[in-house]
Design a protein around this motif. Structure first.
Motif, PDB file in Angstrom:
ATOM      1  N   PHE A 115      43.140  49.364  44.165  1.00 17.90           N
ATOM      2  CA  PHE A 115      44.454  48.988  44.690  1.00 17.90           C
ATOM      3  C   PHE A 115      44.337  48.851  46.203  1.00 17.90           C
ATOM      4  O   PHE A 115      43.758  49.701  46.867  1.00 17.90           O
ATOM      5  CB  PHE A 115      45.506  50.056  44.380  1.00 17.90           C
ATOM      6  CG  PHE A 115      45.776  50.249  42.911  1.00 17.90           C
ATOM      7  CD1 PHE A 115      46.791  49.552  42.280  1.00 17.90           C
ATOM      8  CD2 PHE A 115      45.009  51.143  42.162  1.00 17.90           C
ATOM      9  CE1 PHE A 115      47.049  49.747  40.931  1.00 17.90           C
ATOM     10  CE2 PHE A 115      45.263  51.329  40.812  1.00 17.90           C
ATOM     11  CZ  PHE A 115      46.276  50.623  40.188  1.00 17.90           C
ATOM     12  N   GLU A 116      44.885  47.800  46.739  1.00 19.96           N
ATOM     13  CA  GLU A 116      45.003  47.647  48.179  1.00 19.96           C
ATOM     14  C   GLU A 116      46.464  47.815  48.571  1.00 19.96           C
ATOM     15  O   GLU A 116      47.351  47.233  47.928  1.00 19.96           O
ATOM     16  CB  GLU A 116      44.521  46.271  48.638  1.00 19.96           C
ATOM     17  CG  GLU A 116      43.012  46.096  48.617  1.00 19.96           C
ATOM     18  CD  GLU A 116      42.596  44.739  49.169  1.00 19.96           C
ATOM     19  OE1 GLU A 116      43.489  43.858  49.301  1.00 19.96           O
ATOM     20  OE2 GLU A 116      41.412  44.550  49.487  1.00 19.96           O
ATOM     21  N   VAL A 117      46.734  48.611  49.596  1.00 21.69           N
ATOM     22  CA  VAL A 117      48.078  48.742  50.147  1.00 21.69           C
ATOM     23  C   VAL A 117      48.190  47.786  51.318  1.00 21.69           C
ATOM     24  O   VAL A 117      47.344  47.802  52.229  1.00 21.69           O
ATOM     25  CB  VAL A 117      48.366  50.182  50.586  1.00 21.69           C
ATOM     26  CG1 VAL A 117      49.737  50.261  51.255  1.00 21.69           C
ATOM     27  CG2 VAL A 117      48.288  51.122  49.394  1.00 21.69           C
ATOM     28  N   GLU A 118      49.215  46.937  51.310  1.00 19.27           N
ATOM     29  CA  GLU A 118      49.420  45.955  52.366  1.00 19.27           C
ATOM     30  C   GLU A 118      50.764  46.204  53.046  1.00 19.27           C
ATOM     31  O   GLU A 118      51.735  46.593  52.383  1.00 19.27           O
ATOM     32  CB  GLU A 118      49.379  44.532  51.816  1.00 19.27           C
ATOM     33  CG  GLU A 118      48.030  44.162  51.205  1.00 19.27           C
ATOM     34  CD  GLU A 118      48.019  42.740  50.658  1.00 19.27           C
ATOM     35  OE1 GLU A 118      46.935  42.149  50.603  1.00 19.27           O
ATOM     36  OE2 GLU A 118      49.092  42.240  50.294  1.00 19.27           O
ATOM     37  N   GLY A 146      44.978  50.017  53.500  1.00 21.17           N
ATOM     38  CA  GLY A 146      43.955  50.874  52.916  1.00 21.17           C
ATOM     39  C   GLY A 146      43.683  50.497  51.481  1.00 21.17           C
ATOM     40  O   GLY A 146      44.342  49.618  50.909  1.00 21.17           O
ATOM     41  N   GLN A 147      42.695  51.156  50.889  1.00 22.22           N
ATOM     42  CA  GLN A 147      42.286  50.835  49.525  1.00 22.22           C
ATOM     43  C   GLN A 147      42.053  52.128  48.758  1.00 22.22           C
ATOM     44  O   GLN A 147      41.508  53.096  49.289  1.00 22.22           O
ATOM     45  CB  GLN A 147      41.001  50.002  49.556  1.00 22.22           C
ATOM     46  CG  GLN A 147      40.452  49.632  48.191  1.00 22.22           C
ATOM     47  CD  GLN A 147      39.240  48.725  48.298  1.00 22.22           C
ATOM     48  OE1 GLN A 147      39.257  47.716  48.995  1.00 22.22           O
ATOM     49  NE2 GLN A 147      38.157  49.101  47.613  1.00 22.22           N
ATOM     50  N   ARG A 196      48.373  45.376  46.092  1.00 16.18           N
ATOM     51  CA  ARG A 196      47.579  44.300  45.507  1.00 16.18           C
ATOM     52  C   ARG A 196      46.591  44.960  44.560  1.00 16.18           C
ATOM     53  O   ARG A 196      45.660  45.641  44.987  1.00 16.18           O
ATOM     54  CB  ARG A 196      46.838  43.511  46.587  1.00 16.18           C
ATOM     55  CG  ARG A 196      45.936  42.406  46.015  1.00 16.18           C
ATOM     56  CD  ARG A 196      45.186  41.687  47.117  1.00 16.18           C
ATOM     57  NE  ARG A 196      46.089  40.958  47.972  1.00 16.18           N
ATOM     58  CZ  ARG A 196      46.512  39.709  47.725  1.00 16.18           C
ATOM     59  NH1 ARG A 196      46.092  39.080  46.630  1.00 16.18           N
ATOM     60  NH2 ARG A 196      47.327  39.118  48.553  1.00 16.18           N
ATOM     61  N   GLN A 197      46.835  44.796  43.251  1.00 11.72           N
ATOM     62  CA  GLN A 197      45.949  45.401  42.249  1.00 11.72           C
ATOM     63  C   GLN A 197      44.862  44.384  41.903  1.00 11.72           C
ATOM     64  O   GLN A 197      45.151  43.238  41.536  1.00 11.72           O
ATOM     65  CB  GLN A 197      46.754  45.798  40.998  1.00 11.72           C
ATOM     66  CG  GLN A 197      45.970  46.604  39.977  1.00 11.72           C
ATOM     67  CD  GLN A 197      45.206  45.690  39.013  1.00 11.72           C
ATOM     68  OE1 GLN A 197      45.738  44.682  38.573  1.00 11.72           O
ATOM     69  NE2 GLN A 197      43.979  46.057  38.711  1.00 11.72           N
ATOM     70  N   ALA A 221      43.750  39.269  41.089  1.00 15.62           N
ATOM     71  CA  ALA A 221      44.665  40.150  41.823  1.00 15.62           C
ATOM     72  C   ALA A 221      46.103  39.916  41.386  1.00 15.62           C
ATOM     73  O   ALA A 221      46.497  38.790  41.066  1.00 15.62           O
ATOM     74  CB  ALA A 221      44.539  39.925  43.318  1.00 15.62           C
ATOM     75  N   THR A 222      46.873  40.992  41.360  1.00 17.31           N
ATOM     76  CA  THR A 222      48.290  40.951  41.013  1.00 17.31           C
ATOM     77  C   THR A 222      49.074  41.724  42.064  1.00 17.31           C
ATOM     78  O   THR A 222      48.668  42.813  42.474  1.00 17.31           O
ATOM     79  CB  THR A 222      48.550  41.566  39.629  1.00 17.31           C
ATOM     80  OG1 THR A 222      47.771  40.868  38.662  1.00 17.31           O
ATOM     81  CG2 THR A 222      50.020  41.453  39.258  1.00 17.31           C
TER      82      THR A 222
END
Length: 584
Positions: free
Chosen positions: A440-443, A455-456, A489-490, A497-498
């Motif tokens: 997971f990416e946090v945007e 972060g990831q 962003r999964q 990516a979703t």
């Protein structure tokens, strides 16, 4: 003697008499009238008649008729009368027309209707013997209307405009250009019944006039509440007599429910009643060069058209415009036709500009990049696996297109963003299951459009158990905004990516203190202060010199006491402080 027109008068009667004409057609008569009278009516009892002449017909011009009695500006008219020779002035309904006079004789003259003459008024002349006037001449508009009832097809937005000129089908004017103005009309219905021999009262609202009679029967009509039908007995002239009484009238009109009013009893010995249903029309708003219409106006709409010629003479005419629905919209394709929640889908079609709402398999979705031929949307997380895309457009248009969703590799059941102190935001999320989940990416974004990676966090690959995640975004002051946007962003193991729904966090703005001029010789200004905050000036050893409160604008004017020693001072606002140097 013959007077103007066909009238004759006696000048004198008796043993003998005489008559004479003075200037300006003054006729005098005298004589021995013991057995008769002169034209003034004096008889033999007046002993002085024979010695002194009597004025029988007074002097001065007279206007008798106009041929034609009404004409437009620029038309030639013949005026007939007496004593008209030597005209020195002519005014036609308030406008000078002497320069146009020709063929001037004692009994007539010809003139041209002048520009600017009002429709009605007084036509006056001055001649050598005096003046005369008449109200018998009418000025007609110089235009000939030729009108039409246009059709207006609403735009895709459900709005449309029709100009006043659209109602003109070639009107002409002999005195210059024509201007057109239009005004909306609205209609209403009034109805009622009255038994013989009463009075049926029908009332139109203020400003309205009756424009049509939809039903009228004097006899034994049946029905109620305006829904009437003819019975076996009905006066044949019911409609025409009620039309005569109602049309083009406003206010309250009383109609007699009697055989006398309808010129006879349509069925002797039968109890009768009068039933009427009529339509009235009234103007809405003000006259203008165009009219606006919307979906609520579909169908035929009554309009009042005003035509004004170059002389300012106006006429009004009833017209109508037929308002049609916008062109039929279509959806011809979706790309892709099946997608996971969070995926952007492009729809193509025609006449889509006015789209107002979209649901995808039962879930609301935002419409983006809308044009006449297409739009995009993001498949909502709440969309069912199968169903329809339903697009709403103006004038109750609905477009339906089959659509299906595919399950997400990761089932996200919770995502929150909350403050974790003044400088950080804690992001937490939870999944019910994961399939091929890589990370997971946090945007984050300061404007909701441009995002950057914060972060990831690694995913759990394949799992059917609930999983919880968190990440802290430190130093949120860097966004320099009062509202920060976050999303996940999964990313799957194959790189797909979703995006998750967006969450927002309100951040208290940071104020940067500033002090100038610094050094100073006697005063300085402090900025970036919370309005109303306490500001304290301290000397080098921490003793208060003076205090004040910041203004509503977040500033403080620091005026140092006279004779203050030069050196280092401290300006403090809460936990923040700045050095202030006082110089000689």
């Amino acid at each position: 003697m013959k007077l103007p027109g066909n009238a004759w008068t006696s000048l004198a009667a008796g043993y003998y008499h005489a008559a004479g004409e003075q200037s300006c057609h003054a006729v005098w008569a005298w004589g021995d009238n013991s057995n008769g009278q002169i034209g003034t009516g004096k008889g033999y009892i007046d002993a002085n008649i024979y010695q002194f002449p009597e004025l029988v017909i007074g002097p001065g011009p007279g206007l008798i008729r106009f041929t034609p009695a009404s004409a437009a500006v620029g038309a030639t008219v013949v005026a007939t009368g007496t004593g008209l020779s030597g005209l020195t002035a002519l005014s036609v309904n308030g406008t000078d027309a002497l320069a146009s006079v020709t063929n001037n004789s004692d009994n007539s003259f010809t003139f041209v209707v002048p520009a600017g003459a009002t429709a009605t008024g007084t036509t006056s002349v001055d001649a050598g013997c005096g003046s005369a006037s008449s109200t018998a001449f009418t000025v007609l508009p110089c235009l000939t209307p030729n009108l039409q009832s246009p059709t207006l097809t609403l735009a895709g937005s459900g709005q449309g405009t029709v100009g006043a000129g659209a109602f003109d089908a070639g009107s002409t004017a002999s005195c210059g250009a024509i201007t057109f103005e239009v005004q909306k009309l609205r209609t209403g219905t009034v109805y009622g019944t009255m038994a013989e021999p009463g009075l049926l009262s029908l009332t139109a609202p203020a400003g309205a006039v009756f424009t049509s009679v939809d039903f009228a029967s004097f006899g034994n009509p049946t029905g109620s509440e305006g829904n009437y039908t003819l019975g076996s007995c009905n006066a044949p002239n019911s409609l025409s007599r009620v039309q005569e009484a109602l049309l083009n009238r406003g206010g309250t009109v009383n109609i007699s429910a009697s055989s006398g009013f309808f010129n006879g009893d349509p069925c002797n010995g039968t109890s009768k009643q009068l039933a009427v249903r009529a339509t009235y029309t009234y103007p809405v708003g003000s006259a203008s060069s165009s009219l606006e219409y919307a979906c609520a106006d579909l169908g035929s709409q009554p309009v009042q058209l005003t035509l004004t010629d170059a002389q300012g003479v106006s006429m009004t005419r009833p017209v109508s415009v037929t308002v049609l629905s916008p062109p039929t919209a279509t959806i011809t394709g979706l790309n892709p036709v099946s997608a996971t929640p969070g995926t952007t889908v492009m729809a193509s079609g025609s006449n889509l500009t006015g789209a107002t709402a979209l649901t995808v398999n039962g879930a609301s979705a935002a419409i983006s990049n809308l044009t006449a031929t297409g739009f995009t949307f993001i498949v909502p997380a709440q969309a069912a696996s199968s169903g329809n895309l339903i697009l709403s457009l103006p004038c109750t248009q609905l477009l339906t297109q089959p659509f299906s969703t595919t399950p997400l590799p990761v089932e996200l059941v919770q995502f929150t963003a909350t403050l974790a102190g003044p400088e950080a935001v804690r992001l937490t999320w939870m999944t019910a299951s994961e399939k091929n989940s890589a990370y997971f990416e946090v945007e984050a974004s300061a404007d909701g459009h441009t995002y950057r990676r914060v972060g990831q966090v690694a995913g759990h690959g394949n799992t059917t158990h609930q999983q919880e995640y968190q990440l802290v975004d430190k130093g949120i002051r860097q966004y320099a905004t009062g509202l920060v946007y976050y999303r996940l962003r999964q990313v799957d193991q194959d790189g797909t990516a979703t995006l998750s729904p967006v969450r927002t966090v309100k951040v208290a703005p940071t104020r940067e203190l500033a002090l100038f001029p610094n050094p100073t010789t006697g005063s300085a200004t402090l900025t970036g202060v919370q309005p109303g905050a306490l500001v304290t000036v301290l000397d080098a050893v921490g003793r208060p010199v003076f205090t004040l409160h910041a203004s509503a604008a977040g500033t403080a004017a620091l005026v140092l006491p006279p004779g203050i020693a030069w050196g280092l001072y401290v300006v403090r606002v809460g936990p923040q402080a700045l050095p202030l140097i006082v110089s000689q």
